[in-house]
Design a protein around this motif. Structure first.
Motif, PDB file in Angstrom:
ATOM      1  N   PRO A  12      -7.345 -14.487  60.142  1.00 50.98           N
ATOM      2  CA  PRO A  12      -7.846 -15.043  61.407  1.00 50.98           C
ATOM      3  C   PRO A  12      -7.360 -14.261  62.623  1.00 50.98           C
ATOM      4  N   VAL A  13      -6.173 -13.667  62.513  1.00 46.53           N
ATOM      5  CA  VAL A  13      -5.690 -12.827  63.613  1.00 46.53           C
ATOM      6  C   VAL A  13      -6.620 -11.629  63.776  1.00 46.53           C
ATOM      7  N   ALA A  14      -6.974 -10.992  62.655  1.00 46.40           N
ATOM      8  CA  ALA A  14      -7.876  -9.832  62.694  1.00 46.40           C
ATOM      9  C   ALA A  14      -9.237 -10.225  63.265  1.00 46.40           C
ATOM     10  N   LEU A  15      -9.785 -11.324  62.797  1.00 43.06           N
ATOM     11  CA  LEU A  15     -11.083 -11.776  63.289  1.00 43.06           C
ATOM     12  C   LEU A  15     -11.018 -12.132  64.769  1.00 43.06           C
ATOM     13  N   GLY A  16      -9.934 -12.770  65.176  1.00 44.68           N
ATOM     14  CA  GLY A  16      -9.765 -13.128  66.588  1.00 44.68           C
ATOM     15  C   GLY A  16      -9.645 -11.913  67.484  1.00 44.68           C
ATOM     16  N   ILE A  17      -8.893 -10.910  67.037  1.00 44.03           N
ATOM     17  CA  ILE A  17      -8.752  -9.686  67.827  1.00 44.03           C
ATOM     18  C   ILE A  17     -10.095  -8.985  67.957  1.00 44.03           C
ATOM     19  N   ALA A  18     -10.816  -8.847  66.844  1.00 44.04           N
ATOM     20  CA  ALA A  18     -12.120  -8.187  66.885  1.00 44.04           C
ATOM     21  C   ALA A  18     -13.122  -8.975  67.725  1.00 44.04           C
ATOM     22  N   ALA A  19     -13.126 -10.288  67.589  1.00 44.08           N
ATOM     23  CA  ALA A  19     -14.042 -11.112  68.388  1.00 44.08           C
ATOM     24  C   ALA A  19     -13.685 -11.036  69.867  1.00 44.08           C
ATOM     25  N   ASN A  20     -12.403 -10.960  70.174  1.00 48.43           N
ATOM     26  CA  ASN A  20     -11.999 -10.829  71.574  1.00 48.43           C
ATOM     27  C   ASN A  20     -12.492  -9.499  72.146  1.00 48.43           C
ATOM     28  N   GLY A  21     -12.586  -8.497  71.300  1.00 50.71           N
ATOM     29  CA  GLY A  21     -13.150  -7.226  71.744  1.00 50.71           C
ATOM     30  C   GLY A  21     -14.586  -7.386  72.210  1.00 50.71           C
ATOM     31  N   THR A  22     -15.336  -8.285  71.584  1.00 42.31           N
ATOM     32  CA  THR A  22     -16.710  -8.508  72.031  1.00 42.31           C
ATOM     33  C   THR A  22     -16.737  -9.214  73.380  1.00 42.31           C
ATOM     34  N   VAL A  23     -15.723 -10.042  73.639  1.00 45.25           N
ATOM     35  CA  VAL A  23     -15.636 -10.714  74.936  1.00 45.25           C
ATOM     36  C   VAL A  23     -15.401  -9.678  76.029  1.00 45.25           C
ATOM     37  N   THR A  24     -14.465  -8.781  75.796  1.00 49.52           N
ATOM     38  CA  THR A  24     -14.154  -7.774  76.816  1.00 49.52           C
ATOM     39  C   THR A  24     -15.235  -6.701  76.884  1.00 49.52           C
ATOM     40  N   GLY A  25     -16.058  -6.585  75.847  1.00 51.17           N
ATOM     41  CA  GLY A  25     -17.134  -5.595  75.852  1.00 51.17           C
ATOM     42  C   GLY A  25     -18.157  -5.847  76.938  1.00 51.17           C
ATOM     43  N   GLY A  26     -18.281  -7.069  77.383  1.00 52.81           N
ATOM     44  CA  GLY A  26     -19.203  -7.392  78.468  1.00 52.81           C
ATOM     45  C   GLY A  26     -18.700  -6.933  79.820  1.00 52.81           C
ATOM     46  N   SER A  36      -9.902  -1.210  76.015  1.00 47.98           N
ATOM     47  CA  SER A  36      -9.415  -2.365  75.276  1.00 47.98           C
ATOM     48  C   SER A  36     -10.409  -2.814  74.202  1.00 47.98           C
ATOM     49  N   THR A  37     -11.697  -2.772  74.530  1.00 45.37           N
ATOM     50  CA  THR A  37     -12.722  -3.238  73.596  1.00 45.37           C
ATOM     51  C   THR A  37     -12.707  -2.475  72.276  1.00 45.37           C
ATOM     52  N   PRO A  38     -12.835  -1.134  72.301  1.00 44.85           N
ATOM     53  CA  PRO A  38     -12.808  -0.434  71.000  1.00 44.85           C
ATOM     54  C   PRO A  38     -11.453  -0.520  70.318  1.00 44.85           C
ATOM     55  N   ALA A  39     -10.374  -0.586  71.092  1.00 39.19           N
ATOM     56  CA  ALA A  39      -9.046  -0.697  70.484  1.00 39.19           C
ATOM     57  C   ALA A  39      -8.919  -2.012  69.721  1.00 39.19           C
ATOM     58  N   GLN A  40      -9.448  -3.087  70.279  1.00 37.05           N
ATOM     59  CA  GLN A  40      -9.399  -4.375  69.593  1.00 37.05           C
ATOM     60  C   GLN A  40     -10.275  -4.369  68.348  1.00 37.05           C
ATOM     61  N   SER A  41     -11.429  -3.737  68.419  1.00 38.93           N
ATOM     62  CA  SER A  41     -12.295  -3.642  67.245  1.00 38.93           C
ATOM     63  C   SER A  41     -11.617  -2.862  66.134  1.00 38.93           C
ATOM     64  N   VAL A  42     -10.982  -1.749  66.492  1.00 38.07           N
ATOM     65  CA  VAL A  42     -10.294  -0.923  65.496  1.00 38.07           C
ATOM     66  C   VAL A  42      -9.115  -1.682  64.902  1.00 38.07           C
ATOM     67  N   LEU A  43      -8.320  -2.337  65.743  1.00 38.28           N
ATOM     68  CA  LEU A  43      -7.172  -3.093  65.244  1.00 38.28           C
ATOM     69  C   LEU A  43      -7.623  -4.214  64.305  1.00 38.28           C
ATOM     70  N   GLY A  44      -8.666  -4.953  64.683  1.00 39.51           N
ATOM     71  CA  GLY A  44      -9.181  -6.008  63.814  1.00 39.51           C
ATOM     72  C   GLY A  44      -9.655  -5.445  62.483  1.00 39.51           C
ATOM     73  N   ALA A  45     -10.339  -4.309  62.518  1.00 37.01           N
ATOM     74  CA  ALA A  45     -10.826  -3.684  61.287  1.00 37.01           C
ATOM     75  C   ALA A  45      -9.670  -3.211  60.412  1.00 37.01           C
ATOM     76  N   VAL A  46      -8.636  -2.638  61.018  1.00 38.67           N
ATOM     77  CA  VAL A  46      -7.477  -2.161  60.253  1.00 38.67           C
ATOM     78  C   VAL A  46      -6.755  -3.337  59.589  1.00 38.67           C
TER      79      VAL A  46
END
Length: 134
Positions: A12-26, A36-46
């Motif tokens: 859930p931490v990974a999913l939350g970080i990646a989903a938060n990246g979509t929030v900041t992507g706007g 921050s957006t791509p960094a959160q996506s990468v961290l969630g994926a890792v």
């Protein structure tokens, strides 16, 4: 701490970080958010990759994480779609933007896809391990 418990915490931490990246992507025009957006996506994926890697050692890890954080929430979404946003937004300390992003991922099937993939990795790892041991 068992690997399954670790995976149930990391997922859930990974999913939350990646989903938060979509929030900041706007808010891409802000230079801080732009990185921050791509960094959160990468961290969630890792982190999700780490859960998949743990499933190779203990197949129940993938199945447990996939069921708990992908498949079960999708079943709740299908059975009671009006309740899922209320349940997500009731999580203490969860910002409203992130609750909306998670609900969008849930109602759009993203969490189901992640859950099926993680559970599938666990099942395949178990079958492969069983085949190799015989």
């Amino acid at each position: 701490m068992s690997l399954s418990l670790l995976a149930v915490v990391i997922t859930p931490v990974a999913l939350g970080i990646a989903a938060n990246g979509t929030v900041t992507g706007g808010r891409w025009w802000d230079s801080g958010d732009r990185w921050s957006t791509p960094a959160q996506s990468v961290l969630g994926a890792v982190l999700l990759l780490a859960v998949a890697g743990l499933a190779m050692y203990e197949p129940a890890v993938g199945v447990t994480a996939g069921l708990a954080w992908g498949i079960a929430p999708a079943v709740v979404q299908i059975a009671a779609p009006r309740e899922t946003y209320r349940l997500i937004s009731a999580v203490p300390g969860l910002p409203a933007d992130l609750a909306r992003a998670l609900h969008t991922w849930l109602s759009g099937g993203v969490l189901l896809v992640f859950g099926v993939l993680l559970a599938g990795i666990g099942i395949i790892a178990a079958l492969r391990g069983h085949r190799l041991s015989t």
